[in-house]
Design a protein around this motif. Structure first.
Motif, PDB file in Angstrom:
ATOM      1  N   PRO A  20      -4.708  11.212 -10.455  1.00 40.36           N
ATOM      2  CA  PRO A  20      -4.072  12.117 -11.503  1.00 40.36           C
ATOM      3  C   PRO A  20      -4.927  12.820 -12.096  1.00 40.36           C
ATOM      4  O   PRO A  20      -4.575  13.777 -12.704  1.00 40.36           O
ATOM      5  CB  PRO A  20      -3.405  10.886 -12.308  1.00 40.36           C
ATOM      6  CG  PRO A  20      -4.406   9.629 -12.168  1.00 40.36           C
ATOM      7  CD  PRO A  20      -4.773   9.717 -10.980  1.00 40.36           C
ATOM      8  N   GLU A  24       2.522   8.258 -11.356  1.00 41.21           N
ATOM      9  CA  GLU A  24       1.136   7.427 -11.673  1.00 41.21           C
ATOM     10  C   GLU A  24       0.042   7.592 -10.853  1.00 41.21           C
ATOM     11  O   GLU A  24      -1.167   7.701 -10.877  1.00 41.21           O
ATOM     12  CB  GLU A  24       1.329   6.102 -12.162  1.00 41.21           C
ATOM     13  CG  GLU A  24       2.185   5.786 -13.409  1.00 41.21           C
ATOM     14  CD  GLU A  24       2.416   4.501 -13.811  1.00 41.21           C
ATOM     15  OE1 GLU A  24       2.363   3.479 -12.881  1.00 41.21           O
ATOM     16  OE2 GLU A  24       2.502   4.000 -14.920  1.00 41.21           O
ATOM     17  N   ALA A  25       0.352   7.617  -9.402  1.00 39.89           N
ATOM     18  CA  ALA A  25      -0.458   7.661  -8.230  1.00 39.89           C
ATOM     19  C   ALA A  25       0.071   7.998  -7.091  1.00 39.89           C
ATOM     20  O   ALA A  25       1.382   8.109  -6.993  1.00 39.89           O
ATOM     21  CB  ALA A  25      -1.068   6.117  -8.164  1.00 39.89           C
ATOM     22  N   PRO A  26      -0.629   8.777  -6.179  1.00 42.06           N
ATOM     23  CA  PRO A  26      -0.223   9.248  -5.146  1.00 42.06           C
ATOM     24  C   PRO A  26       0.291   8.308  -4.141  1.00 42.06           C
ATOM     25  O   PRO A  26      -0.245   6.922  -4.154  1.00 42.06           O
ATOM     26  CB  PRO A  26      -1.199  10.182  -4.526  1.00 42.06           C
ATOM     27  CG  PRO A  26      -2.356   9.579  -5.134  1.00 42.06           C
ATOM     28  CD  PRO A  26      -2.121   8.951  -6.380  1.00 42.06           C
ATOM     29  N   MET A  27       0.678   8.398  -3.071  1.00 43.85           N
ATOM     30  CA  MET A  27       0.873   7.778  -1.849  1.00 43.85           C
ATOM     31  C   MET A  27       0.287   8.574  -0.722  1.00 43.85           C
ATOM     32  O   MET A  27       0.193   9.751  -0.660  1.00 43.85           O
ATOM     33  CB  MET A  27       2.381   7.568  -1.499  1.00 43.85           C
ATOM     34  CG  MET A  27       3.043   6.640  -2.459  1.00 43.85           C
ATOM     35  SD  MET A  27       4.772   5.981  -2.166  1.00 43.85           S
ATOM     36  CE  MET A  27       4.484   5.225  -0.762  1.00 43.85           C
ATOM     37  N   ARG A  33      -9.638   2.558 -10.724  1.00 47.01           N
ATOM     38  CA  ARG A  33     -10.571   3.497 -11.355  1.00 47.01           C
ATOM     39  C   ARG A  33     -10.571   4.056 -12.644  1.00 47.01           C
ATOM     40  O   ARG A  33     -11.336   4.073 -13.416  1.00 47.01           O
ATOM     41  CB  ARG A  33      -9.910   4.767 -10.520  1.00 47.01           C
ATOM     42  CG  ARG A  33     -10.957   5.834 -10.243  1.00 47.01           C
ATOM     43  CD  ARG A  33     -10.671   7.077  -9.189  1.00 47.01           C
ATOM     44  NE  ARG A  33      -9.777   8.039  -9.552  1.00 47.01           N
ATOM     45  CZ  ARG A  33      -8.514   8.204  -8.754  1.00 47.01           C
ATOM     46  NH1 ARG A  33      -8.663   7.811  -7.670  1.00 47.01           N
ATOM     47  NH2 ARG A  33      -7.654   9.115  -8.839  1.00 47.01           N
ATOM     48  N   VAL A  66      -5.717   3.851  -8.249  1.00 43.35           N
ATOM     49  CA  VAL A  66      -5.843   4.735  -9.074  1.00 43.35           C
ATOM     50  C   VAL A  66      -6.152   4.090 -10.617  1.00 43.35           C
ATOM     51  O   VAL A  66      -7.029   4.275 -11.507  1.00 43.35           O
ATOM     52  CB  VAL A  66      -4.588   5.578  -9.319  1.00 43.35           C
ATOM     53  CG1 VAL A  66      -4.377   6.194 -10.817  1.00 43.35           C
ATOM     54  CG2 VAL A  66      -4.451   6.545  -8.370  1.00 43.35           C
ATOM     55  N   PHE A  67      -5.482   2.867 -10.758  1.00 42.02           N
ATOM     56  CA  PHE A  67      -5.449   2.159 -11.956  1.00 42.02           C
ATOM     57  C   PHE A  67      -6.866   1.283 -11.800  1.00 42.02           C
ATOM     58  O   PHE A  67      -7.481   1.374 -13.041  1.00 42.02           O
ATOM     59  CB  PHE A  67      -4.324   0.990 -12.056  1.00 42.02           C
ATOM     60  CG  PHE A  67      -3.257   1.487 -12.923  1.00 42.02           C
ATOM     61  CD1 PHE A  67      -2.356   2.451 -12.236  1.00 42.02           C
ATOM     62  CD2 PHE A  67      -3.031   1.413 -14.176  1.00 42.02           C
ATOM     63  CE1 PHE A  67      -1.393   3.242 -12.595  1.00 42.02           C
ATOM     64  CE2 PHE A  67      -1.875   2.131 -14.930  1.00 42.02           C
ATOM     65  CZ  PHE A  67      -1.010   2.817 -14.244  1.00 42.02           C
ATOM     66  N   ARG A  98      -0.988   4.276  -3.846  1.00 42.98           N
ATOM     67  CA  ARG A  98      -2.411   3.950  -4.283  1.00 42.98           C
ATOM     68  C   ARG A  98      -2.451   3.691  -5.590  1.00 42.98           C
ATOM     69  O   ARG A  98      -3.381   4.135  -6.357  1.00 42.98           O
ATOM     70  CB  ARG A  98      -3.172   5.661  -3.949  1.00 42.98           C
ATOM     71  CG  ARG A  98      -3.123   5.614  -2.551  1.00 42.98           C
ATOM     72  CD  ARG A  98      -3.684   6.912  -2.064  1.00 42.98           C
ATOM     73  NE  ARG A  98      -5.218   6.625  -2.390  1.00 42.98           N
ATOM     74  CZ  ARG A  98      -6.072   7.311  -1.853  1.00 42.98           C
ATOM     75  NH1 ARG A  98      -5.773   8.211  -1.017  1.00 42.98           N
ATOM     76  NH2 ARG A  98      -7.127   6.979  -1.734  1.00 42.98           N
ATOM     77  N   SER A  99      -1.218   3.191  -6.344  1.00 43.05           N
ATOM     78  CA  SER A  99      -1.187   2.781  -7.659  1.00 43.05           C
ATOM     79  C   SER A  99      -2.463   1.884  -8.012  1.00 43.05           C
ATOM     80  O   SER A  99      -3.367   2.034  -8.987  1.00 43.05           O
ATOM     81  CB  SER A  99       0.032   2.303  -8.107  1.00 43.05           C
ATOM     82  OG  SER A  99       0.965   3.124  -7.909  1.00 43.05           O
TER      83      SER A  99
END
Lengths: 285, 211
Positions: free
Chosen positions: B39, B107-110, A222, A219-220, A215-216
Motif C-alpha cells: 500500500p 489493505e494488501a494486493p493479491m 512489513r 504487507v502486515f 498478500r495481507s
C-alpha cells in the motif's frame, strides 16, 4: 461446507485472538433441532452474543477460524463419529469452551464426554436460559484461567509485548501498532521461534481462510517490522522463510544471536533454562 | 496485414490516436507500479486518475476533429469513433481498478492482481505499437496476435483468480472486493482486444491482407 448459519459479526471485523477476547461472547451452536435452536438464538440475541448456528459439524479448522469462545454441541447430530469429533475439537482447540447439549444420555456417556474434554453437559429438554448461563460460566472460568497464564508482558530483545494494553514497546517506546498488527506480532512471538505458515497466520489473525495469492500477511509483517525498527533499529525480530511464512526470533542485526538472558529485561532473567534447552529468545516475567 | 489509408493522412488525427495509445500504456504501467508497491505506493491512484482525465480530453479532441473537419478522413468515421472509445475504455477500466482499491479499503494486493496488471501493461504497449502502424503502414498482424494472446492470458488469470476466491472459508468481504477488481482488470485487457479488432477491421476494409 457449512450448514445454515447466522452470523452477527461486529462492523469492525472479528475480535482478536481468543486469549485477548474482550468483546461479546462468540458462540457456535451445532444442532439440527430447529425448534430448540430458534428459541436459543432468540435468547442469544437478547444477551447480545455473536452467534453462529450450524446444522452439520464443520471441520476443526473452520471452527478455529471462527475464533469462538464457546461451542454448544448436540452429539446426537454426529452419530457414530460423535466421540471422535468431540475429542478432536477439545484437543485441537484448548481455548474453546465446549458444552454438550444433547438428548437423554447415560451416566457413562456423560462421564465419557466430560473426560474427552467437554466443559459441561446439559440434557435436553432444557431451558435456553440455563444453556446461556452454563456457557457463560464456562467462558468465565476459561477467562480466569487465561488471565492467570497471560499475566505480565512478553519480553524479547528490546521488545516488550503487552497483551493487557494490546501494544508493543520497542526500546521503551510505543510501536503504535494497530490491533491487527499487534495480533500478528503477538501470534508470531507466541510461536516460540517456530515458523508459522502464511495461511495459518491469516486464519488466526483475520479469522478466515486465506485466499490464494492474498498478500495481507506479507504487507502486515512489513508494517510491523517498519514500526519496530523505528525505535529498535539494531534488532531483527521477524524472519522470513521464503515460500512458507515467518518466524519470530530476536537477533542483533550484525548476526550475533542473543545468549540466554543477555539484554533481556531483568524480570526475564528469572526464566529457568535447562542445560539442553536452546537459548531463550522470548520470555515472560 | 497493413493499414493503408484511402485518403490523405490526417496527421493531427493520427497524433491524437497515438497519444491515446501512449496514455493507455502509461495508465497501465502506473497501475502495475501501484500494485507492486501497495500500500506504500497507493498514491499512484491519483496519477492514474490524471491519465483517465487526459484520456477523456484526447477522446474529445478526436471526436471534435473527426466531425468538425469538412475533409474526408483517411479512415471511416465510425471506425475511428469506435477506436477512440475503445482506447478510452482501457484507461477508464484501469482507473476504475485503481480507484476501487481506495474505495473498498483494500489493505494488501493479491498476486493475481499484479499478474493481471502486468498483462494489461503488455497489452496496452502492444496497442500503442499497433496504432503506430496507422501512420507508418507497417505490419499489423504480429501486434494483433500478441494482443489476442495477452487477452487469452488475462482471461485465464482472471477466471483462475475469481475461482480461488470461492474456495471454502474465505471472508465474503474479500470475495466481494476482489471479484470486482479482477473483473475491472479483465475489462481493461478486453478493451485492448477491442482496439485490436477495430484495427483489424480497418485493415480488412481497406482491402489489404497481412503477409
Amino acid at each position: 461446507m457449512l450448514g445454515h448459519s447466522v452470523v452477527r459479526d461486529s462492523a469492525d471485523g472479528p475480535p482478536p485472538l481468543m486469549s485477548a477476547q474482550q468483546g461479546p461472547i462468540r458462540l457456535a451452536v451445532i444442532d439440527s433441532d430447529s425448534g430448540f435452536v430458534r428459541v436459543l438464538v432468540k435468547r442469544l440475541e437478547g444477551v447480545g452474543w455473536e452467534h453462529r448456528t450450524l446444522t452439520s459439524p464443520p471441520r476443526v479448522e473452520d471452527l478455529l477460524a471462527m475464533r469462538l469462545n464457546a461451542l454448544v454441541l448436540d452429539l446426537a447430530l454426529l452419530g457414530p463419529r460423535a466421540w471422535e469429533y468431540l475429542e478432536r475439537v477439545c484437543t485441537s482447540l484448548p481455548g474453546l469452551g465446549v458444552v454438550v447439549c444433547t438428548g437423554q444420555s447415560t451416566v457413562a456417556q456423560r462421564v465419557r464426554g466430560l473426560r474427552l474434554g467437554a466443559d459441561d453437559w446439559i440434557s435436553k429438554p432444557c431451558h435456553p436460559e440455563e444453556v446461556v448461563a452454563r456457557v457463560e460460566a464456562v467462558v468465565r472460568r476459561r477467562k480466569r484461567a487465561s488471565a492467570r497464564v497471560d499475566t505480565g508482558p512478553m519480553v524479547a530483545g528490546e521488545l516488550e509485548i503487552r497483551t493487557d494494553q494490546f501494544q508493543a514497546f520497542a526500546a521503551g517506546h510505543s510501536a503504535d501498532l494497530t490491533r491487527r498488527e499487534f495480533e500478528l506480532l503477538h501470534l508470531l512471538a507466541d510461536g516460540q521461534g517456530q515458523v508459522l505458515q502464511r495461511e495459518e497466520i491469516y486464519q488466526r489473525v483475520w479469522g478466515y481462510a486465506m485466499a490464494r495469492g492474498d498478500r495481507s500477511v506479507d504487507v502486515f509483517v512489513r508494517k510491523v517490522r517498519h514500526k519496530l525498527e523505528r525505535h529498535s533499529p539494531d534488532w531483527l525480530y521477524i524472519h522470513t522463510h521464503f515460500g512458507i511464512g515467518y518466524r519470530f526470533q530476536p537477533e542483533l542485526k550484525d548476526g550475533a544471536a542473543i545468549e540466554s538472558g543477555e539484554r533481556l529485561a531483568d524480570a526475564a532473567l528469572e526464566e529457568p533454562a535447562a542445560a539442553e534447552d536452546p537459548p531463550a529468545r522470548v520470555s515472560r516475567p | 496485414m497493413t493499414l493503408l489509408r484511402r485518403g490523405a493522412p490526417d496527421e493531427g488525427l493520427l497524433d491524437l490516436l497515438e497519444e491515446s495509445g501512449r496514455n493507455a500504456e502509461r495508465a497501465g504501467r502506473l497501475l502495475s507500479e501501484m500494485l507492486a508497491g501497495f500500500p506504500e505506493r497507493s498514491d499512484l491512484a491519483r496519477d492514474v486518475l490524471l491519465c483517465e482525465q487526459e484520456g477523456d480530453r484526447i477522446t474529445h479532441d478526436i471526436m471534435h476533429r473527426l466531425h468538425a473537419s469538412g475533409a474526408r478522413p483517411a479512415f471511416d468515421r465510425g471506425e475511428v469513433h469506435a477506436l477512440a472509445t475503445a482506447l478510452d475504455d482501457i484507461v477508464d477500466y484501469t482507473e476504475e481498478t485503481a480507484d476501487t482499491f481506495g474505495l473498498y479499503g483494500i489493505e494488501a494486493p493479491m498476486e493475481q492482481s499484479e499478474q493481471l496488471a502486468d498483462v494489461l501493461v503488455r497489452a496496452a504497449a502492444a496497442v500503442a505499437s499497433a496504432l503506430g502502424t496507422l501512420r507508418s503502414g507497417g505490419e499489423l498482424a504480429a501486434h494483433l496476435v500478441e494482443i489476442h494472446e495477452l487477452e487469452n492470458e488475462g482471461d485465464r488469470l482472471s477466471r483462475d483468480a475469481i475461482a480461488s476466491l470461492f474456495t471454502g472459508g474465505v471472508d465474503p468481504m474479500v470475495v466481494i472486493r476482489w471479484k470486482d477488481i479482477f473483473e475491472s482488470l479483465e475489462q481493461a485487457i478486453d478493451s485492448c482486444e477491442t482496439v485490436a479488432h477495430i484495427l483489424e477491421g480497418i485493415a480488412l476494409r481497406n482491402g489489404r491482407r497481412g503477409r
